[in-house]
Enzyme design. Structure first.
Site, mmCIF file in Angstrom:
data_model
loop_
_atom_site.group_PDB
_atom_site.id
_atom_site.type_symbol
_atom_site.label_atom_id
_atom_site.label_comp_id
_atom_site.label_asym_id
_atom_site.label_seq_id
_atom_site.Cartn_x
_atom_site.Cartn_y
_atom_site.Cartn_z
ATOM 1 N N ASP A 266 -0.005 5.060 0.919
ATOM 2 C CA ASP A 266 -0.201 5.962 2.051
ATOM 3 C C ASP A 266 -0.126 5.204 3.369
ATOM 4 O OD1 ASP A 266 -0.626 7.811 0.134
ATOM 5 O OD2 ASP A 266 -2.748 8.123 0.512
ATOM 6 N N ASP B 31 0.871 -1.149 0.000
ATOM 7 C CA ASP B 31 0.000 0.000 0.000
ATOM 8 C C ASP B 31 0.925 1.220 0.000
ATOM 9 O OD1 ASP B 31 -2.356 1.583 0.280
ATOM 10 O OD2 ASP B 31 -1.954 1.749 2.420
#
Length: 210
Positions: free
Chosen positions: A11, A9
């Protein structure tokens, strides 16, 4: 490491843009006179922009049309993108930078699996525009996490099966998405309490010990 690839991922894992999201949503909610705080903000982790907006509008006394909602979401994104313009390679920690290089030196494929449509901008700003072997993001998916689509597309880009990939996530919905897609997962940050995670990372560099 028994895996052939790691899907990250963006963020909250590779870099932290939470403060920019918060500032942008805060600006919008103040204009609409809707309550917004860190508790609500935490519910937005890992979900799409429109889903986030719908969560925020739960506190509104007004009903808005689909066109109005689209305008609100786009307005928030303009504020957010202006804030992202201030990001630099210094926003990438030394630990993350060194760990990514070490993982690549081991022959692992590295990919991004993010719901954000701003992924290309962020990667460019932090100096990783051409670093990853594949990037699956909000620009090529129709279903947000906990749907596994973003990770399944990343593994397909890498020409690998889900069970050959490890997903690294800081959001519970991300770990759930990995589990639904048949991926192994490593939880960091807020996702550490997620019982469905295969591993728990206390530090990003712990990936080197898996």
């Amino acid at each position: 490491m028994k895996y052939k690839a790691i899907i990250f991922d963006l963020d909250g894992v590779i870099c932290h843009t939470d403060q920019y999201h918060y500032q942008a949503w805060k600006a919008l909610t103040e204009r609409l006179h809707i309550p917004f705080d860190e508790t609500i903000n935490n519910r937005l982790r890992g979900v799409s922009r429109m889903q986030s907006l719908n969560i925020i509008l739960e506190k509104s006394k007004k009903q808005y049309t689909a066109l109005e909602k689209e305008a609100f979401a786009e307005g928030k994104n303009k504020i957010y993108r202006n804030l992202l313009a201030g990001m630099t390679p210094d926003d990438l920690s030394d630990e993350v930078r060194k760990t990514l290089k070490a993982l690549k030196s081991k022959g692992l494929k590295l990919a991004i699996g993010s719901s954000s449509k701003n992924t290309p901008i962020i990667l460019h700003q932090i100096g990783l525009g051409d670093f990853f072997d594949a990037v699956s993001d909000g620009n090529n998916i129709t279903n947000s996490k906990p749907d596994p689509e973003v990770f399944l597309k990343a593994s397909a880009m890498l020409k690998l099966a889900p069970q050959e990939c490890l997903v690294v996530e800081d959001a519970v919905v991300g770990i759930e998405a990995a589990s639904r897609g048949g991926f192994f997962s490593a939880a960091i940050g807020d996702a550490q309490t997620c019982k469905s995670a295969t591993y728990v990372l206390h530090h990003f560099g712990d990936l080197l010990n898996i």
